[in-house]
Design a protein around this motif. Structure first.
Motif, PDB file in Angstrom:
ATOM      1  N   PRO A  90      -4.745  11.430   2.676  1.00  0.00           N
ATOM      2  CA  PRO A  90      -3.859  11.179   1.538  1.00  0.00           C
ATOM      3  C   PRO A  90      -4.520  11.623   0.229  1.00  0.00           C
ATOM      4  CG  PRO A  90      -4.811   9.138   2.310  1.00  0.00           C
ATOM      5  CD  PRO A  90      -5.251  10.193   3.264  1.00  0.00           C
ATOM      6  N   SER A  91      -3.715  12.130  -0.646  1.00  0.00           N
ATOM      7  CA  SER A  91      -4.261  12.558  -1.935  1.00  0.00           C
ATOM      8  C   SER A  91      -4.392  11.380  -2.883  1.00  0.00           C
ATOM      9  CB  SER A  91      -3.359  13.620  -2.551  1.00  0.00           C
ATOM     10  OG  SER A  91      -2.085  13.074  -2.777  1.00  0.00           O
ATOM     11  N   ARG A  92      -3.546  10.400  -2.717  1.00  0.00           N
ATOM     12  CA  ARG A  92      -3.584   9.235  -3.589  1.00  0.00           C
ATOM     13  C   ARG A  92      -3.259   8.010  -2.754  1.00  0.00           C
ATOM     14  NH1 ARG A  92      -3.021   8.687  -9.114  1.00  0.00           N
ATOM     15  NH2 ARG A  92      -1.652   6.892  -8.988  1.00  0.00           N
ATOM     16  N   ILE A  93      -3.898   6.917  -3.084  1.00  0.00           N
ATOM     17  CA  ILE A  93      -3.514   5.677  -2.419  1.00  0.00           C
ATOM     18  C   ILE A  93      -3.367   4.615  -3.488  1.00  0.00           C
ATOM     19  CG2 ILE A  93      -5.916   5.115  -1.899  1.00  0.00           C
ATOM     20  CD1 ILE A  93      -4.774   3.814   0.681  1.00  0.00           C
ATOM     21  N   GLN A  94      -2.279   3.888  -3.387  1.00  0.00           N
ATOM     22  CA  GLN A  94      -2.026   2.852  -4.381  1.00  0.00           C
ATOM     23  C   GLN A  94      -1.940   1.514  -3.682  1.00  0.00           C
ATOM     24  OE1 GLN A  94       1.466   3.727  -6.586  1.00  0.00           O
ATOM     25  NE2 GLN A  94       0.326   4.123  -8.452  1.00  0.00           N
ATOM     26  N   TYR A  95      -2.627   0.533  -4.250  1.00  0.00           N
ATOM     27  CA  TYR A  95      -2.626  -0.784  -3.641  1.00  0.00           C
ATOM     28  C   TYR A  95      -2.185  -1.776  -4.697  1.00  0.00           C
ATOM     29  CZ  TYR A  95      -4.435  -5.095  -1.628  1.00  0.00           C
ATOM     30  OH  TYR A  95      -4.560  -6.369  -1.132  1.00  0.00           O
ATOM     31  N   ALA A  96      -1.201  -2.571  -4.364  1.00  0.00           N
ATOM     32  CA  ALA A  96      -0.743  -3.580  -5.318  1.00  0.00           C
ATOM     33  C   ALA A  96      -0.696  -4.914  -4.614  1.00  0.00           C
ATOM     34  CB  ALA A  96       0.632  -3.218  -5.848  1.00  0.00           C
ATOM     35  N   ILE A  97      -1.124  -5.936  -5.301  1.00  0.00           N
ATOM     36  CA  ILE A  97      -1.067  -7.266  -4.696  1.00  0.00           C
ATOM     37  C   ILE A  97      -0.484  -8.245  -5.695  1.00  0.00           C
ATOM     38  CG2 ILE A  97      -3.452  -7.758  -5.381  1.00  0.00           C
ATOM     39  CD1 ILE A  97      -3.544  -9.407  -2.719  1.00  0.00           C
ATOM     40  N   ARG A  98       0.362  -9.101  -5.181  1.00  0.00           N
ATOM     41  CA  ARG A  98       0.957 -10.136  -6.024  1.00  0.00           C
ATOM     42  C   ARG A  98       0.744 -11.465  -5.329  1.00  0.00           C
ATOM     43  NH1 ARG A  98       4.668 -10.937 -10.066  1.00  0.00           N
ATOM     44  NH2 ARG A  98       5.639 -12.731  -9.086  1.00  0.00           N
ATOM     45  N   ILE A  99       0.120 -12.371  -6.040  1.00  0.00           N
ATOM     46  CA  ILE A  99      -0.102 -13.695  -5.457  1.00  0.00           C
ATOM     47  C   ILE A  99       0.767 -14.673  -6.214  1.00  0.00           C
ATOM     48  CG2 ILE A  99      -1.781 -15.525  -5.140  1.00  0.00           C
ATOM     49  CD1 ILE A  99      -3.796 -13.139  -4.925  1.00  0.00           C
ATOM     50  N   SER A 100       1.690 -15.285  -5.496  1.00  0.00           N
ATOM     51  CA  SER A 100       2.604 -16.166  -6.201  1.00  0.00           C
ATOM     52  C   SER A 100       2.347 -17.611  -5.805  1.00  0.00           C
ATOM     53  CB  SER A 100       4.046 -15.779  -5.889  1.00  0.00           C
ATOM     54  OG  SER A 100       4.216 -15.731  -4.503  1.00  0.00           O
ATOM     55  N   ASP A 101       2.762 -18.467  -6.692  1.00  0.00           N
ATOM     56  CA  ASP A 101       2.562 -19.889  -6.534  1.00  0.00           C
ATOM     57  C   ASP A 101       3.722 -20.436  -5.709  1.00  0.00           C
ATOM     58  OD1 ASP A 101       2.118 -22.513  -6.827  1.00  0.00           O
ATOM     59  OD2 ASP A 101       1.891 -22.484  -9.003  1.00  0.00           O
ATOM     60  N   ARG A 102       3.398 -20.995  -4.569  1.00  0.00           N
ATOM     61  CA  ARG A 102       4.491 -21.447  -3.708  1.00  0.00           C
ATOM     62  C   ARG A 102       5.264 -22.608  -4.303  1.00  0.00           C
ATOM     63  NH1 ARG A 102       2.627 -20.560   2.382  1.00  0.00           N
ATOM     64  NH2 ARG A 102       3.003 -18.328   2.336  1.00  0.00           N
ATOM     65  N   PHE A 103       4.584 -23.403  -5.150  1.00  0.00           N
ATOM     66  CA  PHE A 103       5.281 -24.537  -5.756  1.00  0.00           C
ATOM     67  C   PHE A 103       6.461 -24.063  -6.588  1.00  0.00           C
ATOM     68  CE2 PHE A 103       1.145 -26.373  -4.901  1.00  0.00           C
ATOM     69  CZ  PHE A 103       1.527 -27.543  -4.287  1.00  0.00           C
TER      70      PHE A 103
ATOM     71  N   VAL B 102       0.861  -1.185   0.000  1.00  0.00           N
ATOM     72  CA  VAL B 102       0.000   0.000   0.000  1.00  0.00           C
ATOM     73  C   VAL B 102       0.895   1.232   0.000  1.00  0.00           C
ATOM     74  CG1 VAL B 102      -1.797   1.255   1.219  1.00  0.00           C
ATOM     75  CG2 VAL B 102      -1.746  -1.229   1.315  1.00  0.00           C
ATOM     76  N   LYS B 103       0.645   2.108  -0.963  1.00  0.00           N
ATOM     77  CA  LYS B 103       1.463   3.315  -1.019  1.00  0.00           C
ATOM     78  C   LYS B 103       0.555   4.524  -0.844  1.00  0.00           C
ATOM     79  CE  LYS B 103       4.090   4.861  -4.559  1.00  0.00           C
ATOM     80  NZ  LYS B 103       4.808   4.527  -5.797  1.00  0.00           N
ATOM     81  N   LEU B 104       0.856   5.321   0.166  1.00  0.00           N
ATOM     82  CA  LEU B 104       0.068   6.524   0.403  1.00  0.00           C
ATOM     83  C   LEU B 104       0.853   7.731  -0.081  1.00  0.00           C
ATOM     84  CD1 LEU B 104      -1.241   5.992   4.036  1.00  0.00           C
ATOM     85  CD2 LEU B 104      -2.558   5.959   1.949  1.00  0.00           C
ATOM     86  N   VAL B 105       0.187   8.591  -0.779  1.00  0.00           N
ATOM     87  CA  VAL B 105       0.810   9.865  -1.141  1.00  0.00           C
ATOM     88  C   VAL B 105       0.142  10.928  -0.290  1.00  0.00           C
ATOM     89  CG1 VAL B 105       1.301  11.488  -2.982  1.00  0.00           C
ATOM     90  CG2 VAL B 105       1.174   9.042  -3.467  1.00  0.00           C
ATOM     91  N   PRO B 106       0.836  11.455   0.729  1.00  0.00           N
ATOM     92  CA  PRO B 106       0.183  12.392   1.646  1.00  0.00           C
ATOM     93  C   PRO B 106      -0.092  13.737   0.985  1.00  0.00           C
ATOM     94  CG  PRO B 106       2.508  12.167   2.183  1.00  0.00           C
ATOM     95  CD  PRO B 106       2.247  11.209   1.071  1.00  0.00           C
ATOM     96  N   GLN B 107      -1.147  14.339   1.463  1.00  0.00           N
ATOM     97  CA  GLN B 107      -1.491  15.660   0.960  1.00  0.00           C
ATOM     98  C   GLN B 107      -0.597  16.700   1.629  1.00  0.00           C
ATOM     99  OE1 GLN B 107      -5.479  16.835   1.825  1.00  0.00           O
ATOM    100  NE2 GLN B 107      -6.001  16.869  -0.345  1.00  0.00           N
ATOM    101  N   ALA B 108      -0.398  17.792   0.962  1.00  0.00           N
ATOM    102  CA  ALA B 108       0.477  18.817   1.531  1.00  0.00           C
ATOM    103  C   ALA B 108      -0.139  19.404   2.801  1.00  0.00           C
ATOM    104  CB  ALA B 108       0.730  19.910   0.509  1.00  0.00           C
ATOM    105  N   ALA B 109      -1.467  19.638   2.778  1.00  0.00           N
ATOM    106  CA  ALA B 109      -2.094  20.341   3.888  1.00  0.00           C
ATOM    107  C   ALA B 109      -2.081  19.530   5.180  1.00  0.00           C
ATOM    108  CB  ALA B 109      -3.530  20.710   3.507  1.00  0.00           C
ATOM    109  N   HIS B 110      -2.481  18.274   5.087  1.00  0.00           N
ATOM    110  CA  HIS B 110      -2.533  17.476   6.298  1.00  0.00           C
ATOM    111  C   HIS B 110      -2.244  16.023   5.953  1.00  0.00           C
ATOM    112  CE1 HIS B 110      -3.796  15.687  10.025  1.00  0.00           C
ATOM    113  NE2 HIS B 110      -3.850  16.904  10.565  1.00  0.00           N
ATOM    114  N   ARG B 111      -1.418  15.407   6.773  1.00  0.00           N
ATOM    115  CA  ARG B 111      -0.993  14.043   6.470  1.00  0.00           C
ATOM    116  C   ARG B 111      -2.131  13.029   6.592  1.00  0.00           C
ATOM    117  NH1 ARG B 111       4.015  12.789   5.921  1.00  0.00           N
ATOM    118  NH2 ARG B 111       3.638  10.671   6.602  1.00  0.00           N
ATOM    119  N   ALA B 112      -3.134  13.376   7.371  1.00  0.00           N
ATOM    120  CA  ALA B 112      -4.191  12.408   7.634  1.00  0.00           C
ATOM    121  C   ALA B 112      -5.061  12.144   6.403  1.00  0.00           C
ATOM    122  CB  ALA B 112      -5.065  12.895   8.787  1.00  0.00           C
TER     123      ALA B 112
END
Lengths: 695, 314, 221
Positions: free
Chosen positions: A636-649, A624-634
């Protein structure tokens, strides 16, 4: 002039084999040529399916020795009920997919040459037919390689993408490791089959023995006296080899890579029927060539089937790529087929031929069903891909409004594969459950107790598959379009719709008329286990399916379908009479008023609870990547979510092998000097050493 | 096929249709009493349904035919299930069309399409409900089938009427396998019919609802059908539990008078089932979604122990 | 009471013992655990009395009463007092997650069924089929000791294990000789007292009853 089923099958193979060079030579760039080529492919496939169906219906065996082959090692061909059944499965789906391809390939032809696609497509089908018809190890392996090579080039069709080249390479490596295992397995059987024919001494040493060499034919293997130890070796090798082709876990890694990147008509054939040739191989080796085996062979197949089914369903649930989801679901369905096969083997080894034939029917029925609905689903996915240019479900949505025909047909596929009555997937799962519940007939106490535990895993698989296909259909076709590009989507061409409708109709027919189908395919268990179930299964007419006995269990797909249809219609009409008006309004938004399509559940969020509950099965990496807003950190102006599911085999099993082979390659690489003289020294030393050994 | 069997068949479907709102009314009444509230009466669900049938349908802008088709399908499937389970008589003609595995699959059809309808409108609630419902289903279904298989193994049949006949003729015996299967069945019924502690049928709180989230956009006659089907499903699960584990009182003589007597017994059994349901619901609090694995895991454990004790102890 | 009914009740009680064993395996709260242990003792003593009646072995009545008094009343009381004094009221943590522990437990039941199958075929006793359950109870007790980190739960696991052994003796050979049983009962009782004393010591030394703390006893760290 009348043709025997074997003649018809041979003609259909010939049509396919001739079509490949013809397509290559003619260039087939114009839409007309594409149409003609695929029409011919459709006719050839239908002929093959018809020949197979005839062979199954009559229960007859036809065999022939071909003039082609190596000197003194001619090819043998044979069409018995088992091969006839698989001919039907392959031919039927190839017929439907060929019709689909007319429209699909024409669309591709607009922006790239398709000659290669058509030629290898025909060769691929011919290869599958030949694998099934082969009656000796040589012809079998040659056909197996033709099939593998043709499908390799088809996977590689869009070779400008690096992922496709990687997938195709992986596919080829696994296919060849598997082929080597099959070769060795046949080698073991052929070696044993040769010994009595050659009399004393080495089989190949005596020239007279060599010309009379018949050990490589399946017929000689059938009559060979295989000791249990060698039989086990042959079985394990064959199971490994065919398992690699079928995508049994842990030999599945190539499958979810290779199937999605091929053109969708090819994916349909690869998932729908190419995997079935591996099932055919397993059945051929165990039930036909070796015939007598201990129960633990069946237990091994059953356990591998259960593992593949559950893991396949779990991974299918996790995928965000529509075609990858379908590919993983093929792993799951191959698992279900193997469950039936394993049960049949266990029952057969405990001398319960009736139960074995019930389990075998369940497995074969699922083969047929899976070919139909997986073919349908891949064709549907191809239509979606063609219409939107997307494979990522999270960028789709709302396609039901744009693709008025593809959506309901794809839904039929989803319902069938989720095992819901009255469609076909349910029938075979129901039969498999029945086979599970007959375990008290086994004399061995601990196996009797363990087998029903497997039924719980099958139930889990079925439920997970249902969830996965709710996701597949819901995220792709329902809701709002998630990206603006989807708005321009259109429904597919007429032949594509026709082919999908045909497959959907077959899904329904196979679900509603199971006793008719079982009555037809009953010669297969008759051939393999010496017993059949049609006497009891269809005892109450075409509408009722009663395997074993009517008080044991009964199911009527037709009645279920009719009652559901009837009640739906009656209720609808009743409410129609006094219908209040229907008003369209905006969806309820909790007074928020700023709903956007991006707030819908995506495929990743839909799968989240199951991902969390079964987290031990996957390697999950979330970021999860948060891009905080300049005015207040609470805020965020943007939030990015990335998920990778890998095969354990991959991490546990393949990574070490890959690393080891790289290490070995580097070691061998030290031999490379670039100087001619060193190479000559290598050759010279080799010759000296060999001469020393041969002295 | 005898005429009186067909009469009993239709009578049973009518009973299921008519009795299900009363049963829900009874459960709500009991709940009010335990919580010290005044009740809306036994027949309030009837009034709710008839009011909904009279109202106009407000359809979401984006709803497709799936959304409109689902209520009818769900209703039809539930009615079919009501015709299959031997509630009044062990000799129903429709019982042969479907055994107990088909019955589970019939409810799965309803769930599959309800989940699709939840996703059709394109809100976060719908998707959330669908996702949760399918998750719970994939955990509950193995436990459900395990419980059912335990009974099937004991009765050597998966046919519902056959199972009922076998248990009926065996008389009340103390079998650990059946007892375990019964406990598992109770736990799963709570999950399948969306009761506390799995789901709260009375809530519309965003974060906790499951079934309600999927059907949030339904209105008018569509909602009426869905609600009615939901009531029937609750009744059917209670009746299934009563008929599989306590079949005594059911019509085994295959006569109309026997069926009418069975009706009286049915009412008594359902009244008792309602009391048990309310006691469970009042005594427990709704669980967090991820605690449900433990709840359904215990159901699976019970069902498996039932199956093990069938082989080990019987 | 005829033999068939007795066998039925016997297997039913065996099932209940198994359920309490599984219940202890997954129970998170200390008090719940103690109650389950008391219930298990109760089922066991009932079962012993019934077996004694069926087999006509009257010394089993004595062991039944002994079980009832020690395992249903005395030991749970001691444990109660311990828990109260040591002020352990929180949830007990488990090492392996609960669904997985359950699955291991099921596997153990199947395994012990497999192990006891030769005995089952040779024996002619009414109680022979419950031997698998008894063995499973022993194994589940051991599993409980492995998966728990808390000293009190480990003791309960140990006592459950002993219950299983007692049950196995009853079902395999209609109980051990009375002298042995009296001795075992006394041993268990004394063990419980000694454990209690140890708990206070451990608690005083480590300020915790988590047995993982014992790793600190190792030298050189």
């Amino acid at each position: 002039m009348s043709f025997s089923p074997l003649d018809l099958a041979a003609i259909s193979v010939a049509v396919m084999l001739l079509l490949a060079p013809a397509a290559a030579v003619s260039g087939s760039r114009t839409p007309l040529m594409v149409t003609i080529c695929f029409m011919l492919a459709a006719i050839g496939s239908l002929l093959g399916a018809y020949a197979g169906a005839m062979a199954v219906a009559s229960g007859s065996v036809g065999s022939a020795v071909l003039a082609v082959g190596l000197p003194d090692l001619p090819f043998h061909m044979r069409l018995d009920p088992l091969s006839g059944f698989f001919m039907t499965v392959v031919g039927l789906l190839s017929f439907i997919v060929s019709i689909y391809s007319i429209g699909y390939v024409k669309a591709i032809a607009k922006h790239r040459p398709v000659t290669r696609l058509i030629a290898f497509y025909a060769l691929f089908i011919a290869g599958m037919f030949m694998v099934i018809l082969a009656d000796d190890a040589l012809f079998f392996l040659v056909s197996w390689e033709i099939m593998a090579a043709a499908s390799y080039f088809l996977v590689l069709f869009e070779d400008e993408r690096i992922e496709n080249r990687r997938a195709a390479f992986l596919y080829m490596v696994v296919a060849h490791v598997g082929a080597i295992a099959i070769l060795l397995s046949f080698g073991v059987l052929a070696g044993i089959a040769t010994v009595p024919a050659a009399g004393l001494g080495l089989a190949g040493a005596d020239p007279a023995g060599f010309t009379a060499f018949r050990g490589y034919t399946f017929d000689a293997m059938r009559h060979a006296n295989v000791t249990p130890g060698w039989a086990t070796a042959a079985f394990l090798l064959a199971f490994f080899g065919f398992g690699a082709k079928a995508g049994i876990i842990p030999l599945h890694v190539w499958l979810p890579e290779a199937h999605p990147v091929a053109p969708s008509n090819v994916s349909a054939l690869m998932s729908g029927v190419m995997l079935k040739t591996a099932i055919y191989g397993i059945l051929r080796v165990t039930f036909d060539l070796v015939r007598v085996f201990p129960w633990w062979w069946g237990a091994l197949v059953l356990v591998m089937g259960l593992v593949s089914a559950v893991i396949g369903a779990l991974f299918a649930m996790m995928q965000g790529d529509l075609k990858r989801l379908l590919a993983w679901s093929s792993v799951e369905n191959v698992g279900i087929i193997l469950i039936g096969t394993g049960l049949a083997m266990i029952y057969a080894s405990f001398n319960s031929p009736v139960l074995a034939s019930l389990a075998l029917i369940a497995a074969l029925y699922h083969c047929l069903n899976h070919a139909m609905f997986k073919g349908l689903l891949f064709m549907g996915a191809g239509s979606v891909l063609h219409a939107t240019g997307e494979r990522d479900m999270d960028r789709m949505g709302g396609l039901i409004h744009k693709m008025r025909w593809t959506a309901p047909l794809f839904l039929v596929g989803c319902v069938s594969i989720s095992g819901l009555p009255p469609f076909n997937g349910f029938v075979s799962e129901w039969l498999t459950f029945q086979a599970f519940l007959l375990s008290p007939a086994i004399p061995n106490q601990i196996i009797r107790l363990l087998i029903p535990m497997g039924a719980a895993l099958l139930a889990l698989t079925a439920a997970l598959a249902g969830a996965a296909f709710v996701k597949a259909f819901g995220v792709t076709f329902l809701g709002h379009a998630r990206t603006p590009g989807i708005g321009a989507a259109h429904d597919s061409s007429r032949t594509m719709k026709l082919a999908m409708a045909l497959a959907a109709a077959l899904c329904l027919a196979l679900g509603v008329l199971p006793s008719v189908v079982i009555d037809w395919m009953d010669s297969v268990p008759q051939q393999l286990t010496g017993s059949s179930i049609s006497g009891s299964a269809g005892a109450f007419g075409w509408m009722w399916l009663t395997p074993v006995a009517s008080e044991r269990a009964s199911y009527s797909g037709a009645a279920t379908f009719l009652v559901i249809l009837l009640v739906t219609a009656v209720v609808w009409l009743l409410l129609r009479v006094r219908a209040g008006s229907i008003r369209r309004a905006a969806i309820w938004d909790c007074g928020f008023e700023k709903l956007t399509p991006r707030m819908q559940y995506t495929s990743a969020s839909f799968a989240m609870p199951i991902r969390r509950i079964f987290s031990f099965a996957f390697g999950v990496r979330e970021r999860v990547k948060l891009v905080p807003q300049a005015a207040h950190r609470a805020f965020p102006s943007r939030i990015q979510y990335a998920i990778r599911i890998s095969d354990r085999f991959w991490m546990w099993l393949y990574r070490p092998i890959v690393d080891a082979s790289f290490w070995a390659a580097r070691l061998a690489g030290m031999l490379q000097q670039g100087r001619i003289r060193s190479y000559l020294i290598y050759s010279f030393v080799t010759i000296i050493v060999l001469l020393l050994f041969l002295k | 096929m005898n005429a009186h069997r067909i009469i009993i068949e239709f009578a049973q479907i009518a009973v299921v249709l008519a009795l299900s709102p009363v049963f829900i009314g009874w459960v709500r009444m009991l709940k009010c009493w335990t919580q010290g509230r005044t009740t809306a009466g036994l027949f309030q669900p009837y009034r709710d349904i008839s009011k909904l049938f009279a109202k106009e349908v407000v359809l979401a802008e984006n709803a497709s035919w799936i959304f409109r088709f689902t209520p009818y399908l769900v209703f039809a499937v539930t009615v079919l299930a009501g015709g299959i389970i031997p509630i009044l008589s062990a000799h129903l003609p429709l019982s042969a069309t479907a055994d107990v595995i088909v019955l589970v699959a019939l409810f799965a059809i309803a769930r599959f399409f309800t989940a699709l309808a939840g996703m059709d409108i394109g809100t976060a609630f719908g998707g959330m409900g669908s996702s949760r419902e399918m998750t719970i289903a994939s955990l509950a279904e193995p436990a459900m089938l395990m419980a059912i298989f335990t009974i099937s193994l004991a009765a050597q049949s998966t046919s519902l009427s056959r199972i009922v006949q076998v248990i009926y003729t065996a008389g009340p015996v103390l079998k650990p396998s059946i007892a375990f299967a019964f406990i598992a069945f109770i736990l799963i019924s709570l999950a399948e019919t969306g009761r506390i502690p799995v789901d709260n049928p009375a809530t519309h709180l965003e974060l906790t609802m499951i079934h309600e989230a999927m059907i949030l956009e339904y209105s008018g006659r569509h909602l009426a059908l869905i609600e009615w089907a939901g009531m029937m499903k609750t009744l059917l699960f209670m009746a299934l539990g009563a008929t599989l584990f306590f079949p005594w009182g059911i019509d085994a003589t295959d006569t109309v008078s026997g069926a009418s007597l069975a009706f009286v017994f049915l009412i008594i059994k359902l009244a008792g089932a309602g009391v048990v349901l309310v006691l469970i619901e009042t005594g427990l609090a709704k669980m967090r979604l991820f605690r449900l694995t433990e709840f359904l895991g215990s159901a699976f454990l019970m069902a498996t122990l039932g199956m093990l004790s069938f082989f080990i102890l019987e | 009471m005829n033999l068939a009914l007795a066998a039925q009740i016997n297997s039913f009680l065996a099932a209940l013992v198994l359920v309490t064993a599984f219940g202890m395996l997954v129970q998170k709260r200390v008090y719940g655990l103690i109650h389950l242990f008391a219930w298990q003792g109760f089922f066991l003593s009932l079962n012993t009395a019934i077996v004694g009646y069926v087999a006509g072995k009257h010394h089993l009545y004595i062991s039944s009463v002994l079980t009832l008094s020690i395992k249903v009343f005395v030991l749970p009381y001691i444990l109660h007092v311990l828990v109260n004094r040591l002020k352990i009221r929180r949830d007990v943590e488990t090492v392996v997650n609960i669904p997985r522990t359950m699955l291991i437990g099921i596997a153990l039941v199947i395994f012990s069924y497999h192990l006891t199958s030769p005995v089952r075929e040779l024996s002619t006793l009414v109680t022979r089929s419950t031997l698998a359950v008894a063995l499973a109870t022993v194994m589940i007790g051991l599993l409980m000791m492995i998966t728990r980190t808390h000293a009190v739960t480990q003791i309960i696991g140990f006592l459950a294990l002993e219950n299983g052994l007692f049950f196995a003796a009853t079902s395999a050979t209609y109980g051990m000789p009375l002298v042995v049983e009296l001795g075992v009962a006394l041993d268990v009782l004394i063990a419980a007292f000694i454990f209690g004393i140890f708990f206070f010591q451990i608690h005083a030394a480590f300020d915790s009853l988590n047995v993982d703390q014992m790793a600190r006893l190792k030298e050189g760290e």
